[in-house]
Design an enzyme around this catalytic site. Structure first.
Site, PDB file in Angstrom:
ATOM      1  N   ARG A 105     -13.846   2.670 -35.445  1.00  0.00           N
ATOM      2  CA  ARG A 105     -15.228   2.752 -35.359  1.00  0.00           C
ATOM      3  C   ARG A 105     -15.676   3.182 -36.752  1.00  0.00           C
ATOM      4  O   ARG A 105     -15.202   4.030 -37.501  1.00  0.00           O
ATOM      5  CB  ARG A 105     -15.173   4.185 -34.532  1.00  0.00           C
ATOM      6  CG  ARG A 105     -16.739   4.554 -34.039  1.00  0.00           C
ATOM      7  CD  ARG A 105     -16.969   5.321 -32.921  1.00  0.00           C
ATOM      8  NE  ARG A 105     -15.901   6.586 -32.662  1.00  0.00           N
ATOM      9  CZ  ARG A 105     -16.472   7.558 -32.253  1.00  0.00           C
ATOM     10  NH1 ARG A 105     -17.778   7.538 -31.708  1.00  0.00           N
ATOM     11  NH2 ARG A 105     -15.730   8.729 -32.143  1.00  0.00           N
ATOM     12  N   ASP A 201      -4.789  12.848 -27.272  1.00  0.00           N
ATOM     13  CA  ASP A 201      -4.995  11.483 -28.100  1.00  0.00           C
ATOM     14  C   ASP A 201      -3.762  10.798 -27.511  1.00  0.00           C
ATOM     15  O   ASP A 201      -2.429  10.990 -28.169  1.00  0.00           O
ATOM     16  CB  ASP A 201      -4.739  11.744 -29.488  1.00  0.00           C
ATOM     17  CG  ASP A 201      -5.184  10.508 -30.057  1.00  0.00           C
ATOM     18  OD1 ASP A 201      -6.144  10.264 -30.752  1.00  0.00           O
ATOM     19  OD2 ASP A 201      -4.296   9.434 -30.019  1.00  0.00           O
ATOM     20  N   ASP A 204      -1.539   9.194 -30.385  1.00  0.00           N
ATOM     21  CA  ASP A 204      -0.665  10.123 -31.119  1.00  0.00           C
ATOM     22  C   ASP A 204       0.523  10.619 -30.362  1.00  0.00           C
ATOM     23  O   ASP A 204       1.617  10.992 -30.728  1.00  0.00           O
ATOM     24  CB  ASP A 204      -1.450  11.269 -31.453  1.00  0.00           C
ATOM     25  CG  ASP A 204      -2.216  11.319 -32.724  1.00  0.00           C
ATOM     26  OD1 ASP A 204      -2.116  10.203 -33.428  1.00  0.00           O
ATOM     27  OD2 ASP A 204      -3.151  11.922 -32.973  1.00  0.00           O
TER      28      ASP A 204
END
Ligand code: URA
Length: 210
Positions: A105, A201, A204
């Site tokens: 992003r 996440d 992660d």
């Protein structure tokens, strides 16, 4: 309701998903569970693959029996968390081809920027199964589908582990032809774009990077 949304509420998948949501679940367990769910979702998403009758010889007789027809399916993983779903899907589709797409992003525009793209040839004749565990805002999946369509691919399905209503709306508005397969739709996104209650996440937790 979204016509192309398939909520796969199999008890085994939901049980495994609950274990994945638990913050005490270890990285190795999380990884194994994601692979198991991806395999079970792979079974569901391939339910309508076309078959053709072929001639074979059993130890007893010649006969005709069904086999999957057409060019090999391609599984496209969105880096990096999609990698955690690849092995599971490939367990039920061992001959599938594999593609990868990497997006990040842009911090200024917040738009997804492609940094990696590699898919097999003849995409226009293949069924594409795009995998990414979390359908959150939907922006990166919309960009991934748009990019895959540029190769001529016409039959694309998206498989995730968890979806937010916002992501489903965004993806189906941009690509109404893409079927979405998810075991669960959660309540909402938080201010950082995380799915609530979600599982945190996914990248992660999958790679132990936090
Ligand atoms: N990506 C994640 O890994 N988790 C979320 O909740 C949303 C996006």
């Amino acid at each position: 309701m979204t016509p192309n949304l398939h909520i796969v509420e199999h008890p085994l998948i939901l049980h495994k998903l609950t274990l994945m949501r638990d913050k005490e679940t270890s990285t190795s367990k999380f990884r194994a569970l994601l692979e198991e769910i991806a395999m079970l979702m792979g079974y569901e998403v391939t339910r309508d693959l076309p078959t053709e009758m072929v001639e074979i010889e059993t130890p007893l007789a010649r006969t005709r029996a069904p086999m999957v027809a057409g060019k090999k399916v391609v599984v496209v993983s969105v880096l990096r968390a999609g990698t955690g779903m690849l092995d599971g899907i490939l367990k039920v589709l061992p001959a599938a081809r594999v593609g990868h797409i990497g997006l990040y992003r842009d911090p200024k525009t917040l738009q997804p920027i492609e940094y990696y793209f590699k898919v097999p040839a003849q995409m226009d004749t293949r069924q594409v199964i795009l995998v990414d565990p979390m359908l959150a805002t939907g922006n990166s999946i919309v960009a991934a589908v748009t990019r895959i369509k540029q190769t001529g691919a016409k039959h694309i399905k998206f498989v995730c582990l968890l979806a937010a209503p916002e992501g489903i709306r965004t993806l189906s508005a941009a690509h109404p032809d893409v079927a979405i397969y998810t075991p669960a739709v959660d309540e909402r996104l938080d201010d950082h774009g995380y799915i609530v209650p979600g599982l945190g996440d996914a990248g992660d937790r999958l790679f132990g990077t936090k």
